[in-house]
Write a protein that holds these residues in place. Structure first.
Motif, PDB file in Angstrom:
ATOM      1  N   TRP A  74      39.444 -44.535  77.109  1.00 49.93           N
ATOM      2  CA  TRP A  74      39.814 -45.441  76.010  1.00 49.93           C
ATOM      3  C   TRP A  74      39.988 -46.850  76.550  1.00 49.93           C
ATOM      4  N   GLY A 140      36.862 -48.679  63.854  1.00 47.47           N
ATOM      5  CA  GLY A 140      35.843 -48.166  64.749  1.00 47.47           C
ATOM      6  C   GLY A 140      34.855 -49.247  65.137  1.00 47.47           C
ATOM      7  N   HIS A 147      29.966 -43.570  75.403  1.00 54.36           N
ATOM      8  CA  HIS A 147      31.172 -44.267  74.958  1.00 54.36           C
ATOM      9  C   HIS A 147      31.179 -45.732  75.371  1.00 54.36           C
ATOM     10  N   ASP A 271      41.603 -39.641  66.806  1.00 54.87           N
ATOM     11  CA  ASP A 271      40.755 -40.575  67.538  1.00 54.87           C
ATOM     12  C   ASP A 271      41.618 -41.619  68.237  1.00 54.87           C
ATOM     13  N   PRO A 274      37.282 -44.794  67.285  1.00 55.61           N
ATOM     14  CA  PRO A 274      36.175 -44.176  66.547  1.00 55.61           C
ATOM     15  C   PRO A 274      34.857 -44.913  66.793  1.00 55.61           C
ATOM     16  N   SER A 275      33.752 -44.171  66.718  1.00 55.19           N
ATOM     17  CA  SER A 275      32.425 -44.765  66.843  1.00 55.19           C
ATOM     18  C   SER A 275      31.801 -44.903  65.464  1.00 55.19           C
ATOM     19  N   ALA A 279      29.908 -40.241  64.667  1.00 56.18           N
ATOM     20  CA  ALA A 279      31.259 -39.718  64.843  1.00 56.18           C
ATOM     21  C   ALA A 279      31.383 -38.868  66.105  1.00 56.18           C
ATOM     22  N   SER A 282      32.769 -40.681  69.201  1.00 61.34           N
ATOM     23  CA  SER A 282      34.121 -41.238  69.153  1.00 61.34           C
ATOM     24  C   SER A 282      34.957 -40.753  70.331  1.00 61.34           C
ATOM     25  N   THR A 284      38.571 -39.555  71.580  1.00 65.82           N
ATOM     26  CA  THR A 284      39.727 -38.896  70.987  1.00 65.82           C
ATOM     27  C   THR A 284      40.818 -38.717  72.033  1.00 65.82           C
TER      28      THR A 284
END
Length: 335
Positions: A74, A140, A147, A271, A274-275, A279, A282, A284
């Motif tokens: 992230w 998102g 990613h 999430d 989010p993408s 989805a 994404s 999470t």
């Protein structure tokens, strides 16, 4: 509850604490020209945040560090994709910090005014861009299968995110005005209280539209309830301040920020980023997290040190709880 969920909750709490505490800091900085009409008033205004502003920024450092350690994927996607926006925020925070420390090094009015402009800009830019960033996290961003962020800086400047930025800008200004009314006596307090109603009039529709728009992404009865409570607290804070109950007014705007942030993070979960591309791409709380062993060690560290930090910062606010007046400012001849 899994450790990943606990750390998502802790990071949400850290960001919320930062928004509440730095929110009034930013508000005071933005309102400096409006509430302070002479050098003494400017000193009164800036001294309300002088003992606490740097401590408030610790919440940002801890939130960023916790994100890096608990959810490294992230952190990587967020800080690379939002690189330019975060760089602008960082520069603004640096300029603001330098201005707060340097403005009183010389007793010269022109010197003071230049640094005062830096304080205003260094407060307004993060107040705007943090709202833009948080809105983009909830909405998102384009991520590929690895990613990686595939958009540009202008991808982040979408209507929903800009609305989020305007909302935090005016909400923090309102929060700062009520804080000044709580922390001062005299002309600064009078001018700050006079700003509450117009700032509230701008904040209410923007915040309502932003929170309603947020529900279109992944809203539930919980987020609707949180958003409604935020609206009640916002209106209550404005009315309490106008009635001269500055403490209740400040609690109202602080609760508004807490509930609004809770609405965003509950909407986001599970999430973390989010993408909008697919989805399946994404991030999470599961696929972005560190190993269970790392999270376990971090949890024990947090259990030990978090109460110490909270007690220290609470003690700081207690020591500097008194209202400030013009009589508290030593008269220094300014060139």
């Amino acid at each position: 509850m899994e450790l990943t969920d606990i750390w998502f909750l802790l990071i949400a709490v850290l960001w919320t604490g930062y928004l509440v505490l730095e929110g009034f800091d930013f508000g005071v900085g933005m309102l400096l020209p409006a509430v302070a009409k002479d050098p003494v008033d400017r000193q009164v205004t800036l001294r309300t945040i002088g003992p606490v502003w740097d401590g408030n920024e610790v919440w940002l450092l801890v939130a960023g560090g916790a994100t890096f350690a608990a959810f490294p994927f992230w952190y990587a996607s967020l800080f690379s994709g939002f690189y330019l926006a975060l760089l602008v925020i960082l520069v603004a925070l640096i300029v603001r910090g330098i201005a707060l420390e340097y403005r009183n090094k010389l007793h010269d009015e022109a010197w003071h005014r230049r640094w005062d402009v830096a304080i205003v800009i260094g407060s307004a830019v993060p107040a705007l861009l943090w709202g833009v960033a948080l809105a983009n996290i909830v909405r998102g961003v384009p991520l590929n299968a690895n990613h990686d962020f595939t958009g540009t800086f202008f991808t982040l400047l979408n209507p929903y995110a800009l609305l989020g930025g305007l909302t935090t800008l005016v909400l923090f200004a309102l929060h700062g005005a009520i804080f000044l009314a709580l922390k001062t006596h005299g002309p600064v307090r009078d001018r700050a209280r006079a700003l509450v109603l117009p700032l509230g009039g701008a904040t209410v529709p923007l915040a309502a539209l932003f929170l309603i728009w947020t529900q279109s992404y992944d809203g539930s009865w919980i987020t609707w309830a949180l958003a409604l409570l935020a609206a009640v607290c916002l209106l209550g804070g404005i009315l309490a301040s106008r009635a001269g109950r500055d403490g209740l007014g400040f609690l109202g705007t602080a609760a508004t920020i807490v509930l609004a942030a809770a609405t965003l993070f509950v909407t986001l979960y599970p999430d973390v980023l989010p993408s909008t591309t697919d989805a399946a791409y994404s991030l999470t709380t599961t696929n972005a997290a560190s190993t269970p062993y790392t999270l376990k060690i971090m949890t024990w560290v947090a259990v030990v040190f978090t109460p110490i930090v909270l007690l220290y910062q609470g003690y700081t606010y207690w020591v500097f709880r008194r209202r400030l007046t013009r009589d508290d400012i030593p008269r220094v001849k300014v060139a």
